[in-house]
Motif scaffolding. Structure first.
Motif, short mmCIF file in Angstrom:
data_model
loop_
_atom_site.label_atom_id
_atom_site.label_comp_id
_atom_site.label_asym_id
_atom_site.label_seq_id
_atom_site.Cartn_x
_atom_site.Cartn_y
_atom_site.Cartn_z
N ASP A 173 0.83 -1.31 -0.15
CA ASP A 173 0.03 -0.05 0.03
C ASP A 173 0.90 1.28 -0.05
O ASP A 173 0.45 2.39 -0.68
CB ASP A 173 -1.02 -0.13 1.30
N ALA A 174 2.05 1.34 0.69
CA ALA A 174 2.80 2.45 0.86
C ALA A 174 3.54 2.76 -0.48
O ALA A 174 3.60 3.89 -0.99
CB ALA A 174 3.89 2.15 1.85
N MET A 175 3.93 1.63 -1.26
CA MET A 175 4.51 1.85 -2.41
C MET A 175 3.73 2.32 -3.54
O MET A 175 4.15 3.35 -4.31
CB MET A 175 5.45 0.73 -2.88
N HIS A 176 2.47 1.91 -3.45
CA HIS A 176 1.29 2.58 -4.34
C HIS A 176 1.34 4.02 -4.05
O HIS A 176 1.19 4.80 -5.12
CB HIS A 176 0.07 1.75 -4.27
N GLY A 177 1.26 4.29 -2.95
CA GLY A 177 0.86 5.62 -2.49
C GLY A 177 2.18 6.43 -2.90
O GLY A 177 1.79 7.44 -3.58
N ILE A 189 6.91 -5.10 -6.85
CA ILE A 189 7.14 -5.82 -5.65
C ILE A 189 6.99 -7.15 -6.05
O ILE A 189 6.02 -7.76 -6.56
CB ILE A 189 5.82 -5.67 -4.67
N GLY A 190 8.45 -7.87 -6.03
CA GLY A 190 8.45 -9.17 -6.20
C GLY A 190 7.93 -9.98 -4.85
O GLY A 190 8.65 -9.86 -3.88
N SER A 191 7.24 -11.20 -4.94
CA SER A 191 6.62 -11.82 -3.87
C SER A 191 7.35 -13.14 -3.83
O SER A 191 6.77 -14.32 -4.30
CB SER A 191 4.99 -12.09 -4.14
N SER A 192 8.59 -13.23 -3.01
CA SER A 192 8.80 -14.27 -2.49
C SER A 192 7.89 -15.05 -1.66
O SER A 192 7.95 -16.27 -1.57
CB SER A 192 10.04 -14.18 -1.68
N HIS A 193 6.98 -14.35 -0.99
CA HIS A 193 6.04 -14.90 -0.23
C HIS A 193 4.98 -16.10 -1.42
O HIS A 193 4.93 -17.25 -0.83
CB HIS A 193 4.91 -13.97 0.39
#
Length: 281
Positions: A173-177, A189-193
């Motif tokens: 959310d922060a990066m989008h903002g 955002i690469g999702s290692s998750h």
């Protein structure tokens, strides 16, 4: 900070910072500011390099590049460079070590603080000239061999995974903002998750035979100690998701890199890393 070509990882900052002919200061080579491990909080671990220190080191690089090739040329180099950020897991483990049964309110305060600091660090990098941010989120760290070794039944530690999910959402959310508010800021955002979850859900489909026990270690799940000379070592590390009590094998990292660099939105969003690199606008 990216800029180097080739398949090797960029060298650690302290290994190149004092070289008078350092190509880093000419904007021709990348460097790793967190080669000893990274933390969002200044208080996370003695061997961890906090993001605040990394930003300070980058400020030194920015000043040297500007002095050597002019401020305008430096802006051009930095705006095209890739700033890879992979952090947060060490902070979560430190929090858990101090309080393994936190309340929901304590967890939320902790995550909110991490996200706030993370956001401020990205803003500082932007002011110094960074424009392209490649972020890697926190994997389901509660399922690593070490946390499993702490669970009476050998299951994943839910608190750790919940904290990881909370931090990942907050950073997303922060990066989008920030991308909306700061002109020219682009990110992926690469999702290692998501990658690790996919491997745990369908291990054989992706070439893995063991997704709970580490290849190298000792004790339950080989997760009670690190990969030391006296540790137990598996016969084929490529069959394993985890190399040691906390870290993935090369096979895991290779799959994650491919998925994040050139994969679908499930593994990298709002664009993948290749699209971020190729974006010249």
């Amino acid at each position: 900070m990216g800029g180097a070509r080739g398949r090797r990882s960029p060298p650690p900052f302290l290994a190149v910072a004092n070289k008078t002919s350092n190509p880093l200061f000419r904007g021709l080579q990348g460097t790793n500011f967190a080669s000893a491990g990274s933390g969002i909080l200044d208080s996370t671990g003695q061997s961890i390099i906090p993001m605040s220190k990394q930003v300070e080191q980058f400020a030194t690089v920015q000043r040297n590049i500007s002095a050597r090739i002019s401020p305008q040329a430096a802006d051009s180099v930095l705006s095209r460079s890739l700033f890879l950020i992979s952090t947060g897991g060490n902070d979560i483990f430190a929090f858990f070590s101090a309080n393994s049964t936190p309340s929901s309110a304590e967890m939320q305060r902790f995550v909110d603080n991490l996200v706030s600091l993370y956001t401020n660090h990205v803003k500082d990098l932007y002011v110094l000239g960074a424009r392209k941010f490649a972020v890697i989120d926190v994997p389901p760290i509660g399922c690593c061999p070490y946390p499993r070794s702490l669970h009476p039944l050998g299951a994943c530690i839910d608190v750790l995974n919940e904290l990881a999910r909370g931090l990942n959402k907050g950073v997303k959310d922060a990066m989008h903002g920030l991308s909306v508010s700061f002109n020219g800021l682009k990110y992926s955002i690469g999702s290692s998750h998501a990658v690790v979850q996919s491997i745990m859900k369908h291990p054989q489909r992706l070439g893995f035979k063991e997704v709970t026990t580490a290849c190298c270690g000792s004790g339950k799940f080989n997760g009670e100690s690190g990969c030391t000379p006296n540790a137990t070592l598996c016969d084929n590390r490529h069959d394993y998701l985890f190399w040691d009590l906390l870290h993935p094998t090369h096979a895991t990292s290779k799959i994650a890199a491919a998925a994040i660099y050139n994969g679908p939105l499930r593994f990298a969003a709002p664009i993948n890393f290749k699209q971020l690199v190729d974006d010249q606008h």
